[in-house]
Design an enzyme around this catalytic site. Structure first.
Site, PDB file in Angstrom:
ATOM      1  N   CYS A 177      -6.196  43.746  60.392  1.00  0.00           N
ATOM      2  CA  CYS A 177      -6.983  44.362  59.323  1.00  0.00           C
ATOM      3  C   CYS A 177      -8.444  43.924  59.383  1.00  0.00           C
ATOM      4  O   CYS A 177      -8.745  42.798  59.766  1.00  0.00           O
ATOM      5  CB  CYS A 177      -6.428  43.963  57.974  1.00  0.00           C
ATOM      6  N   ARG A 205     -10.311  45.822  66.543  1.00  0.00           N
ATOM      7  CA  ARG A 205      -9.328  44.823  66.117  1.00  0.00           C
ATOM      8  C   ARG A 205      -7.908  45.381  66.080  1.00  0.00           C
ATOM      9  O   ARG A 205      -6.947  44.629  66.024  1.00  0.00           O
ATOM     10  CB  ARG A 205      -9.691  44.309  64.715  1.00  0.00           C
ATOM     11  N   TRP A 213      -3.761  47.125  59.409  1.00  0.00           N
ATOM     12  CA  TRP A 213      -2.672  46.966  60.377  1.00  0.00           C
ATOM     13  C   TRP A 213      -1.470  46.580  59.521  1.00  0.00           C
ATOM     14  O   TRP A 213      -1.424  45.487  58.944  1.00  0.00           O
ATOM     15  CB  TRP A 213      -3.037  45.869  61.368  1.00  0.00           C
ATOM     16  N   ASN A 252      -7.521  41.414  53.269  1.00  0.00           N
ATOM     17  CA  ASN A 252      -6.882  40.905  54.502  1.00  0.00           C
ATOM     18  C   ASN A 252      -6.072  39.681  54.116  1.00  0.00           C
ATOM     19  O   ASN A 252      -6.497  38.903  53.265  1.00  0.00           O
ATOM     20  CB  ASN A 252      -7.928  40.434  55.519  1.00  0.00           C
ATOM     21  N   GLY A 253      -4.949  39.483  54.800  1.00  0.00           N
ATOM     22  CA  GLY A 253      -4.122  38.315  54.517  1.00  0.00           C
ATOM     23  C   GLY A 253      -2.812  38.747  53.878  1.00  0.00           C
ATOM     24  O   GLY A 253      -2.469  39.933  53.872  1.00  0.00           O
ATOM     25  N   GLU A 304       1.171  36.373  83.109  1.00  0.00           N
ATOM     26  CA  GLU A 304      -0.020  36.975  82.510  1.00  0.00           C
ATOM     27  C   GLU A 304      -0.237  38.394  83.061  1.00  0.00           C
ATOM     28  O   GLU A 304      -0.596  39.309  82.313  1.00  0.00           O
ATOM     29  CB  GLU A 304      -1.241  36.073  82.756  1.00  0.00           C
ATOM     30  N   LYS A 314      -0.361  41.837  80.758  1.00  0.00           N
ATOM     31  CA  LYS A 314      -1.471  42.795  80.814  1.00  0.00           C
ATOM     32  C   LYS A 314      -0.929  44.203  81.049  1.00  0.00           C
ATOM     33  O   LYS A 314      -1.332  45.163  80.394  1.00  0.00           O
ATOM     34  CB  LYS A 314      -2.462  42.466  81.946  1.00  0.00           C
ATOM     35  N   GLU A 365       0.850  45.604  77.990  1.00  0.00           N
ATOM     36  CA  GLU A 365      -0.079  45.963  76.912  1.00  0.00           C
ATOM     37  C   GLU A 365      -0.800  47.277  77.185  1.00  0.00           C
ATOM     38  O   GLU A 365      -0.934  48.107  76.306  1.00  0.00           O
ATOM     39  CB  GLU A 365      -1.151  44.874  76.754  1.00  0.00           C
ATOM     40  N   HIS A 390      20.319  33.660  90.796  1.00  0.00           N
ATOM     41  CA  HIS A 390      21.161  33.123  89.712  1.00  0.00           C
ATOM     42  C   HIS A 390      21.418  34.170  88.633  1.00  0.00           C
ATOM     43  O   HIS A 390      21.802  33.834  87.526  1.00  0.00           O
ATOM     44  CB  HIS A 390      20.509  31.880  89.102  1.00  0.00           C
ATOM     45  N   LYS A 410      -6.300  42.957  67.907  1.00  0.00           N
ATOM     46  CA  LYS A 410      -7.060  41.968  68.668  1.00  0.00           C
ATOM     47  C   LYS A 410      -6.844  40.566  68.111  1.00  0.00           C
ATOM     48  O   LYS A 410      -6.699  39.614  68.847  1.00  0.00           O
ATOM     49  CB  LYS A 410      -8.546  42.342  68.648  1.00  0.00           C
TER      50      LYS A 410
END
Ligand code: M6R
Length: 622
Positions: A2, A26, A80, A106-107, A487, A491, A494, A510, A617
């Protein structure tokens, strides 16, 4: 996540919609504004416009209704969804029953259910599933009891538990009320051509092009702003001035010649690493970091834990390896959301390192609280200097990646890994007795900057096209290669929504070998000489089951017993020089092609690499 914006001024082109556009990066799924500048026939009434989806939907709705975006006074929000679906009803601003209060928030108001049932008993009805609506209704309730607006705000804040940054309009007043607890909120003033402007935002980027100086509001503050300035009050109702005036670099950077921020930010990596190296050489000294040095030599702690989320966790994994190898320190990496509830044994002899791009990630903040509760020494390795994590840690080591806009982190990851390497070198030097101590050796950072190579991107484009062909993707590797694979896979997930399972190469037999068939590509990350042969044997196991093997190795790796025909493709990465035995920062070079492949995949699929679906973000909820 948000975003909040508030604006009081006289510049139509900088209205609240313009400010919300700066927050788009964001990540959000609905947006809304409240204006009351009297430009329309509504006069002093607050006019709310909200829409699900992108800002363009909100813009179209305003246009269709012939409404303005509030040239002089307005608040806005990109949401969001946390409480309730991402639809128009749940979008902010939220309003009181009498329409006199409008709130963006926000929060999370943790006691919202309890407050709602209390207010319902008093006859208040709720139209949304949000926690925020309770704040709007409480403001109305206290006003109805005779409280002046500021007093109503104070009484409301006293009732709210949890985290909140709020910007609030009250009908008939050319003011923005605000309150802050645990979620970031900034306030800035600017004066151009003799005209004054006041900005409120949850993210400095929202006003940094117009106002270079700003205040980071402390927790527990509430107040009101108009175009001449602001008044701030603390919990006891005392008026005060926020002490620290901060300055922002202009971060609303031009995207220049790049089609997307993600590509620009991949190419920002080298200048960012150079800036970081220069900074460390002058500032990462024993005098500046007493927390990391024992008073009489040695380090003052016996082990380290490194904590982060997502990409920052992957940097933590690499960092833990570096601290072990370079500084001979017992180190392990943890995912922040797990660390808080399944905390390893830590105490005053532990250094707890928190890694974050934004410095506002709720899970990482909560993990730091837990580490503090257990008396560990805390170090924040953060890209955002004035963030909560940076401020609350015992010591702060800046990551110098610069503003990162694309949701998929690229340059921040590389700069985090470099910062953790610098930390490892620092701790190696600090471990010596006082009389033997000399400055940490950052030459591997310089060698990284001198040798980092991008290539032309053509091979990455080819591999991206290959991955779009619908085959299953498996990534395998050992040690640092495994961490790079993690990583790389994140990527790709996403930006392209493709799945790439990651396994330790030795684990293939295994279990997951059962998944491998001729409809698979197995990408073998094998840039480390020490484990090359073993990893290539694992690749053979997959090839024997019909998988196409894509080998990722360095341009100096010889494959003597392994004819190149065995591989469906070989992608070679530049081997860094300048350090005997190999540069410990090879992982920074190794991730570059994979960031590029993730980018190209997104473009190939016609997606927007800067704004993956469902993601934000900065993740400010746990
Ligand atoms: O701001 P932070 O570094 O604390 O964020 C942590 C993660 O949310 C973040 O790294 C996320 O995984 C990125 N989108 C990865 O590209």
């Amino acid at each position: 996540m948000c975003g909040i914006a508030g604006y009081i001024g006289d510049s139509p082109e900088q209205n609240i919609l313009y400010r919300l556009r700066l927050l788009e990066y964001r990540g959000y799924d609905s947006a809304g504004i409240a204006v009351s500048d009297g430009e329309k026939s509504d006069g002093e009434k607050i006019v709310i416009t909200k829409r699900a989806g992108e800002l363009k939907n909100l813009e179209a709705a305003l246009k269709q209704a012939g409404k303005t975006a509030g040239a002089k006074l307005g608040i806005g929000h990109t949401r969001w969804a946390t409480h309730g679906k991402p639809d128009e009803i749940n979008a902010h601003p939220h309003v009181s029953r009498d329409g006199k209060w409008a709130v963006v928030h926000n929060g999370i108001i943790e006691n919202h259910a309890e407050l709602k049932s209390e207010l319902k008993k008093l006859g208040y009805e709720f139209y949304s599933a949000t926690d925020t609506e309770t704040a709007a209704k409480l403001l109305e309730y206290y006003s109805a009891q005779g409280a002046a607006p500021l007093q109503a705000l104070r009484q409301t804040c006293e009732r709210l538990e949890g985290s909140f940054a709020m910007a609030i309009l009250h009908a008939g007043e050319k003011k923005i009320y605000f309150a802050k607890n645990k979620s970031p909120l900034y306030l800035a003033y600017a004066e151009n051509d003799g005209k004054k402007r006041t900005y409120l935002a949850s993210d400095v980027i929202c006003f940094s092009a117009q106002a270079r100086e700003y205040y980071a509001l402390p927790d527990g503050v509430y107040g009101m702003a108009d175009e001449n300035g602001a008044e701030f009050y603390d919990k006891t109702g005392r008026i005060f001035l926020p002490a620290e005036k901060l300055s922002a670099a202009y971060t609303g950077e031009e995207i220049n010649r790049y089609p997307h921020y993600m590509l620009k930010e991949i190419y920002d990596t080298l200048p960012a690493l150079r800036a970081e190296t220069t900074y460390f050489e002058s500032n990462f000294t024993f005098e500046n970091y007493p927390l990391l040095c024992g008073a009489n030599g040695g380090r003052g702690f016996t082990k380290a834990v490194l904590v982060g989320c997502g990409t920052a966790y992957h940097a933590a994994l690499s960092g833990a390896g570096m601290l072990g190898r370079v500084a001979d320190l017992d180190s392990a990496a943890y995912v922040a959301s797990e660390f808080r509830y399944y905390c390893p044994k830590i105490d005053e002899n532990t250094l707890a390192v928190f890694i974050s791009q934004s410095g506002e990630t709720a899970d990482t903040l909560a993990a730091m609280q837990e580490a503090k509760r257990r008396s560990a020494k805390t170090l924040a390795v953060v890209n955002a200097e004035h963030s909560t994590l940076a401020k609350n840690a015992d010591a702060f080591l800046p990551v110098k990646a610069g503003t990162e806009i694309a949701v998929a982190s690229t340059k921040a990851y590389s700069c985090q890994a470099a910062a953790l390497y610098a930390l490892a070198e620092f701790l190696r030097a600090a471990a010596l007795p006082l009389q033997k101590r000399c400055a940490p050796d950052f030459s591997a950072l310089n060698a990284l900057c001198a040798g980092l190579s991008y290539g032309d991107g053509n091979e990455e484009k080819e591999i991206a096209r290959l991955f779009c062909g619908g085959k299953k993707l498996f990534f395998i590797g050992r040690g640092d290669d495994y961490r790079t694979a993690l990583e790389a896979s994140l990527k790709i997930k996403e930006t392209s929504y493709l799945n790439a399972d990651v396994y330790y190469a030795g684990e293939l037999k295994h279990g997951f070998l059962a998944l491998v068939d001729e409809n698979s590509y197995v990408v073998v990350f094998a840039t480390e000489e020490a484990t090359l042969q073993k990893t290539l044997s694992n690749a053979e196991e997959a090839r024997a089951r019909g998988a196409g093997i894509i080998l990722f190795t360095t341009n100096e790796t010889a494959l003597p017993d392994c004819p190149e025909e065995k591989f469906f493709r070989i992608l070679r990465v530049n081997k860094l020089g300048g350090v005997a035995g190999g540069n410990p920062l090879q992982c920074v070079q190794n991730i570059l092609p994979w960031q590029r492949i993730a980018y190209e995949l997104s473009v190939e699929k016609g997606l927007n690499p800067d704004k993956p679906r469902n993601l934000a973000k900065s993740v400010t909820v746990e």
